[in-house]
Every structure is written in C-alpha cells, then in structure tokens.
Design a protein around this motif. Sequence first.
Motif, PDB file in Angstrom:
ATOM      1  N   ALA A  33     -16.210  35.343  16.928  1.00 17.95           N
ATOM      2  CA  ALA A  33     -17.662  35.538  16.981  1.00 17.95           C
ATOM      3  C   ALA A  33     -18.013  37.016  16.806  1.00 17.95           C
ATOM      4  N   TYR A  34     -17.207  37.888  17.405  1.00 17.09           N
ATOM      5  CA  TYR A  34     -17.430  39.332  17.270  1.00 17.09           C
ATOM      6  C   TYR A  34     -17.330  39.753  15.806  1.00 17.09           C
ATOM      7  N   THR A  35     -16.295  39.273  15.107  1.00 17.53           N
ATOM      8  CA  THR A  35     -16.111  39.630  13.698  1.00 17.53           C
ATOM      9  C   THR A  35     -17.274  39.120  12.857  1.00 17.53           C
ATOM     10  N   ARG A  36     -17.708  37.894  13.122  1.00 19.69           N
ATOM     11  CA  ARG A  36     -18.853  37.350  12.374  1.00 19.69           C
ATOM     12  C   ARG A  36     -20.106  38.193  12.584  1.00 19.69           C
ATOM     13  N   ASP A  37     -20.320  38.663  13.811  1.00 22.11           N
ATOM     14  CA  ASP A  37     -21.473  39.517  14.085  1.00 22.11           C
ATOM     15  C   ASP A  37     -21.392  40.825  13.304  1.00 22.11           C
ATOM     16  N   VAL A  38     -20.190  41.416  13.275  1.00 22.54           N
ATOM     17  CA  VAL A  38     -20.014  42.679  12.546  1.00 22.54           C
ATOM     18  C   VAL A  38     -20.299  42.474  11.063  1.00 22.54           C
ATOM     19  N   VAL A  39     -19.769  41.383  10.485  1.00 23.30           N
ATOM     20  CA  VAL A  39     -19.975  41.138   9.052  1.00 23.30           C
ATOM     21  C   VAL A  39     -21.453  40.875   8.757  1.00 23.30           C
ATOM     22  N   LYS A  40     -22.142  40.133   9.618  1.00 23.63           N
ATOM     23  CA  LYS A  40     -23.577  39.902   9.411  1.00 23.63           C
ATOM     24  C   LYS A  40     -24.344  41.226   9.385  1.00 23.63           C
ATOM     25  N   GLN A  41     -23.960  42.140  10.272  1.00 26.25           N
ATOM     26  CA  GLN A  41     -24.624  43.441  10.283  1.00 26.25           C
ATOM     27  C   GLN A  41     -24.287  44.233   9.025  1.00 26.25           C
ATOM     28  N   GLU A  46     -23.756  42.909   6.143  1.00 23.36           N
ATOM     29  CA  GLU A  46     -24.588  42.307   5.099  1.00 23.36           C
ATOM     30  C   GLU A  46     -26.003  42.887   5.133  1.00 23.36           C
ATOM     31  N   ALA A  47     -26.546  43.042   6.334  1.00 21.60           N
ATOM     32  CA  ALA A  47     -27.883  43.625   6.454  1.00 21.60           C
ATOM     33  C   ALA A  47     -27.895  45.067   5.954  1.00 21.60           C
ATOM     34  N   ASP A  48     -26.851  45.831   6.296  1.00 22.66           N
ATOM     35  CA  ASP A  48     -26.779  47.232   5.875  1.00 22.66           C
ATOM     36  C   ASP A  48     -26.603  47.369   4.372  1.00 22.66           C
ATOM     37  N   LEU A  49     -25.790  46.478   3.787  1.00 19.93           N
ATOM     38  CA  LEU A  49     -25.481  46.563   2.358  1.00 19.93           C
ATOM     39  C   LEU A  49     -26.511  45.842   1.503  1.00 19.93           C
ATOM     40  N   GLY A  50     -27.363  45.034   2.129  1.00 19.88           N
ATOM     41  CA  GLY A  50     -28.413  44.340   1.393  1.00 19.88           C
ATOM     42  C   GLY A  50     -27.920  43.201   0.541  1.00 19.88           C
ATOM     43  N   THR A  51     -26.860  42.517   0.958  1.00 18.62           N
ATOM     44  CA  THR A  51     -26.332  41.390   0.193  1.00 18.62           C
ATOM     45  C   THR A  51     -25.479  40.512   1.080  1.00 18.62           C
ATOM     46  N   LYS A  52     -25.406  39.233   0.744  1.00 19.83           N
ATOM     47  CA  LYS A  52     -24.440  38.351   1.406  1.00 19.83           C
ATOM     48  C   LYS A  52     -23.039  38.739   0.954  1.00 19.83           C
ATOM     49  N   HIS A  59     -17.642  56.002   8.248  1.00 20.54           N
ATOM     50  CA  HIS A  59     -18.297  56.080   9.553  1.00 20.54           C
ATOM     51  C   HIS A  59     -19.085  54.823   9.932  1.00 20.54           C
ATOM     52  N   GLY A  60     -19.757  54.219   8.937  1.00 17.31           N
ATOM     53  CA  GLY A  60     -20.713  53.163   9.246  1.00 17.31           C
ATOM     54  C   GLY A  60     -20.115  51.903   9.830  1.00 17.31           C
ATOM     55  N   ILE A  61     -19.023  51.393   9.225  1.00 16.72           N
ATOM     56  CA  ILE A  61     -18.431  50.143   9.718  1.00 16.72           C
ATOM     57  C   ILE A  61     -17.952  50.321  11.152  1.00 16.72           C
ATOM     58  N   ARG A  62     -17.303  51.464  11.421  1.00 18.32           N
ATOM     59  CA  ARG A  62     -16.825  51.715  12.773  1.00 18.32           C
ATOM     60  C   ARG A  62     -17.984  51.806  13.767  1.00 18.32           C
ATOM     61  N   ALA A  63     -19.066  52.471  13.350  1.00 20.44           N
ATOM     62  CA  ALA A  63     -20.224  52.600  14.235  1.00 20.44           C
ATOM     63  C   ALA A  63     -20.796  51.230  14.572  1.00 20.44           C
ATOM     64  N   ARG A  64     -20.933  50.362  13.578  1.00 19.44           N
ATOM     65  CA  ARG A  64     -21.452  49.021  13.816  1.00 19.44           C
ATOM     66  C   ARG A  64     -20.500  48.221  14.707  1.00 19.44           C
ATOM     67  N   ALA A  65     -19.188  48.325  14.437  1.00 16.59           N
ATOM     68  CA  ALA A  65     -18.211  47.589  15.241  1.00 16.59           C
ATOM     69  C   ALA A  65     -18.256  48.035  16.704  1.00 16.59           C
ATOM     70  N   GLN A  66     -18.424  49.343  16.935  1.00 18.53           N
ATOM     71  CA  GLN A  66     -18.519  49.854  18.304  1.00 18.53           C
ATOM     72  C   GLN A  66     -19.789  49.363  18.990  1.00 18.53           C
ATOM     73  N   GLU A  67     -20.879  49.280  18.228  1.00 15.23           N
ATOM     74  CA  GLU A  67     -22.132  48.809  18.812  1.00 15.23           C
ATOM     75  C   GLU A  67     -21.989  47.409  19.394  1.00 15.23           C
ATOM     76  N   PHE A  68     -21.300  46.520  18.681  1.00 14.93           N
ATOM     77  CA  PHE A  68     -21.178  45.133  19.140  1.00 14.93           C
ATOM     78  C   PHE A  68     -20.234  45.011  20.341  1.00 14.93           C
ATOM     79  N   VAL A  69     -19.212  45.899  20.420  1.00  9.09           N
ATOM     80  CA  VAL A  69     -18.360  45.897  21.614  1.00  9.09           C
ATOM     81  C   VAL A  69     -19.183  46.339  22.818  1.00  9.09           C
TER      82      VAL A  69
END
Length: 644
Positions: free
Chosen positions: A144-152, A154-160, A199-209
């Motif tokens: 579930a954590y990984t799915r949340d990170v990927v959804k974020q 997608e929002a950041d990159l503007g694409t599925k 920087h961005g992926i790590r920042a998003r991953a840390q946010e969800f933790v």
Amino acid sequence: MSSGGDTPFEVKLGRIRSASGDRHVQGFFKKVKSGARKLSRSGRGRRGRSVGRAHAANAMFQRRVIVKVHLVRMDAKGKAAQRLHLDYIERDGTGREGDPAKVYNENELDADKAAFLERGEDDRHQFRVIISPEDGNELIDLTAYTRDVVKQMEADLGTKLDWVAANHYDTGQPHTHLIIRGQREDGADLVIPREYIAHGIRARAQEFVELELGPVTELEGRSRMARMVAQDRFTEIDSDILKRAKGFQLDLTQSGGLRDAPWRRKLARRRMGHLEKLGLATPAGKGRWILDSDMRDTLRLLGERGDIIKAMHRAMNCRDHGRFLDASMIYDPASDNAKPMTGVILDKGVADDVNDRAFLVVDGVHGKPVYVAIGGETQLPDFTKGNLVTVSPPSLDPRPSDVTIDKIARANGGRYSATLHLGTDKSARPEFIGAHIRRLEALRRQKVVAREADGSWRVPSDYLDRVRGYEKQMAGRRHVSIERHGTLKLRQMQTAMGSTWLDEHLRDFDDNLDARGFGAEVETARAVRRNYLIKQGIIEKSQHRLRQADLDTFKARDLDDAGAFLSEKMGKAYAGAPQKGRVEGIYRESIDRASGRFAVIERAKDFSLVHWRDVLERNRGKSVSGLVRPDGVSWRLTKGRGIS
C-alpha cells in the motif's frame, strides 16, 4: 457557525501556492529544483553554513528513505536484462515468510509479468527504482505504501504510469523493487527530470513514511544513535566524528555548533571506546584521540564481513563438518596471495539490493569454502547451485599481445605500427593486428603509450613494467574471473558421455583433496566415474588415469550426438569444426552439452559446433568468422571488430 441545518461541506486540499501570496501555483518540480539549488549553496557564506548544519543536525529526526534509480535502455540487451530482472525480483526466499516475492501493480497483487513485458516491447527505455525506508519494518503494508508513492509520482509527473513492483524482506531492511515503463499515458517517451530523480522521489517517499509513522521524536532519534555505539560498521556517529576531527585528531573537550549537544558528545565518547577496542583509535589524553586514517574503509569492510559470515553460515548449514567460518574466507582477488580455486556453488544471492552486490558461496575441492563477490544481480542467472566453477583473480601479468608489442617496439626504436607488425609476422591477419591496436588505445588513455600523428605508437622501454602496474591498479576495480565447468552437477558427470570436468580431474590426478566437504565428494565421484568407463569398455581396468586422447574421444562422441540431433531438426548435414583454421557462417544459437557450451554456426548446406563465447550473443542471427587455434577461437563479427 450554526449547527443542524447548515449545508454540509467537505474540505479539499488545493495545490500549494507560492509563498509570495501572488496565488500562482508552485509546482513540485519547481520546489524540488529550488531546494536542490539551496542545498548546493549551503556551503557558501555564513547563512549557508548555518542552514547546512541545521539540516545535518536534524537528520537523525527524519524518516529516512534510500531511493536508487537506474535507467535501462530497451535495446536487445536491455530487454533481455529486464526479463531476467523480473525473474530475479520474484526469486525464492525474498518474501515475508521466506517464500518467493510476488510482482504486483496498481490493482493486482499477482500481476502478469509477461503482459507487462509485452506492453513495454517498443519502449525506448524503462526505469528500475529501489525504495528502501529505514523504518520499513514498522510500516503496516509495504505494498500500500508503494502504491501511494507511485500515485504521488503520477500526480507530480502529470501522467499515469505503467509499473510493476515486488517487496523484498530477505535483508535487515525491507525494500521494494519498482519497474516503470518509459512511456507516458499519451504514448510519448517518459522523461523524468534529473532533480526529481535526485531529490523528488525520495522526498515523496519520506512524506508517506512520516504520514503513517509520524515524525521521529527526539527520544527515538537519540535511541537510534545509541544503538550505533557498539556496531561494527560505519555509522552516523562515525561520520560526525570524522567531520569534527582535524587531521585525524579528535578533541571532544571543546564544544560549539548545532551538532554538538551534550548527549551527542556523550555518545561520541562511548563510540570512541568501542573504536579503541577495534584498534581504530588511540587515546591521546582526556577527551582526545588519534583516529586511524583508514577508519572509514575498515568499518565499512567490517559491516560487509558481518553480513558475509551470516550468508556463509546459511550456505554451509548442512555441510560444514566442523569447519570454522570467519572473514578470512572472503575471496579477495586483489590480494597478493589470491590463487585460482575450484569448487561447487553452494548458494548464490544478493548481499545488498540497494547497491546491487551479488555473491556466490563456493565449497572448494581442498576443503575451504569461500564467499565470492561477482558484481551485480545480472550475473546471477549464469550460475546455478551445484555448478562446478573455477574462481580466479584478475591476471596481473602482461598479455601475450603486450609481449608482442614490446618485442616489435624494441626492434624498431621504440615504435609499433600495423605495418611493422606485418613486417615481423607476415601471417598475422588484420583482426589479430587490430586486437593489438585496441590494446594500445586502452593503454594510451592511461598514458602508458603515445600515438604519433602518422598513426604509429611510441612505446617506452619499460613498457612491460608499466603494463604490470596498470594491471595491478585495475585489479581492485575488477571482479573475479569465473569459469563454469558446464551445466552438469558432479553426480551427473559420473555417467555422462562427454568430456567433463571430472574427466579432466581423472587425467590430472590430484591426491591432495580434503577429506571434508566437496573434496570428499570428488574423491567418491572419481571412483564411480572410473568404474563406469570400465564397464562401458572405454578404458582398461588397469588404467587409473585418463589420457588426453580419451577426453578427445568423449568430446567427439558428445558432439556427434548433438550434431545428429540438430541435423534432423535443421535439415542440414553436420560438419565437424576444424582443429585449426577458419570457421565461418551464421551464429544461430548456443547449446549446452556434457562437454560444455557450443555455438551453432550455420552455412548454406551444413553447420558446425564450436566452443561458445559470450561475445557471439551480440551477433545472434548474423554472419561471424572465427580463427580456430589451440587456445580457442578468435572471432571477427559483422562490425569488423576482431574479438580475441
């Protein structure tokens, strides 16, 4: 606010607006890029240094996540590597209960790997991502954590995103392997900005933790550091110590700075006591120490060795026979005492997913099991438990081509050229001379030789000594050389009709086998193999050693059997390869036989079988030309490059 009759409403969070209040949307990429610039400037000026120290001081109170991103070019080699990687991340023993990991995606817990590979067939590139939260053991659901990170993302990159992932629990830190197709929802190539990868992926991953576990309290941060005091590895306390030390001299009697809280100095003093026991620090008065200059590298090596010994104990669990396992059994190819050793693969695996370090555990014929680092996980499919291999250090001696170059240069005033080579050896073929030119080009980049304007080469009088120095320098960067002795296991070799490693052992009889482990197994197998050959009427009862002629006969029979089978399949005649001379044709495939791996070289009316080499794979289905020599085959591929 009135109650009861008010119209219900739901609060929805909008996108973050800029701090200036001008109501313009501030995208995540812009924030990441701005943050990256600030970090790069943090060492400039008084304010920059203060910000940098504050950031470092709070590092222990963050939910840290390691993120590694690797871009894979989806050419023929990349596609094959992705298929192997998908198999690898589903390998045995990586699931939570020691079972195989399962590949999942946005909606499925057991995703279709084949369908994912098919969808990505025309991708220009794909991304491999490893996400490793330091507090992964505390997360309720890593999927579930990984799915949340990927959804974020997608929002950041503007694409599925089209992706699959697998969770691994086989190391001390649970982590996720994520594979993302390199295509946007609209079919365009997916390009991820460098700042977002850095920087961005790590920042998003840390946010969800932090969203799940909350921020790290000061008590948790202190406890985390306290557990590092007695660890035999390089820790964050050691990093602090080295930053504070001046010229490897540490003084903890002086205070000052954001990182210098009393509790930190207390932990540092306790850590220094442990480093003193390890011989990495020497007391120099109250609160003062002299640090070992190799402290960082030694501690990192100690951390790796602890994991290595655990891996060896797992592999030797059923066969150690009282043998003592310690860190000296790590195969060090750069050591002056490193020698070739032959044995059986007991285990293979990945020691460090994040840094992509794979290994083999090999039990030698002379009673010594060793741990062998082999590079990245892409090497693992080449080896199977039970395979017989010979592990060798990189050669430090000049190559035969170096000896030839030196000889020609000495006879020609320190110069070498293709013309001078041909004048010395009129039978030398262009691809053979080309191999010498490529060797000189590699050494030119290391300033061992110099190329003249006319294309000739200036070779120094101490050329061979310089080459030895270059090879020794390069040895530390290279992995071991591993020769696999066919695909058969020792038991299968006892009754195989072919020239196997066991037959070579019966030819070159070795009386120094160890009575424990694999050495004892080889001793038994030799006796069984000899009796089998006697019963088949291949050798006499009085014959205790095999002759080379016997091995040649075994190999010829093996290839004749393979040729007969392939002849029926291909509808062409089998023609044995020459013992010396040229072999030409189209490389079709490789086949594994008792006598080794062979390449199928097809011509208009017939085909031959010759010893396979991995350089042929890049020319599968294309014309190749090889010069057969006693020591192997020198191939000339379609691009005109000679491969010796």
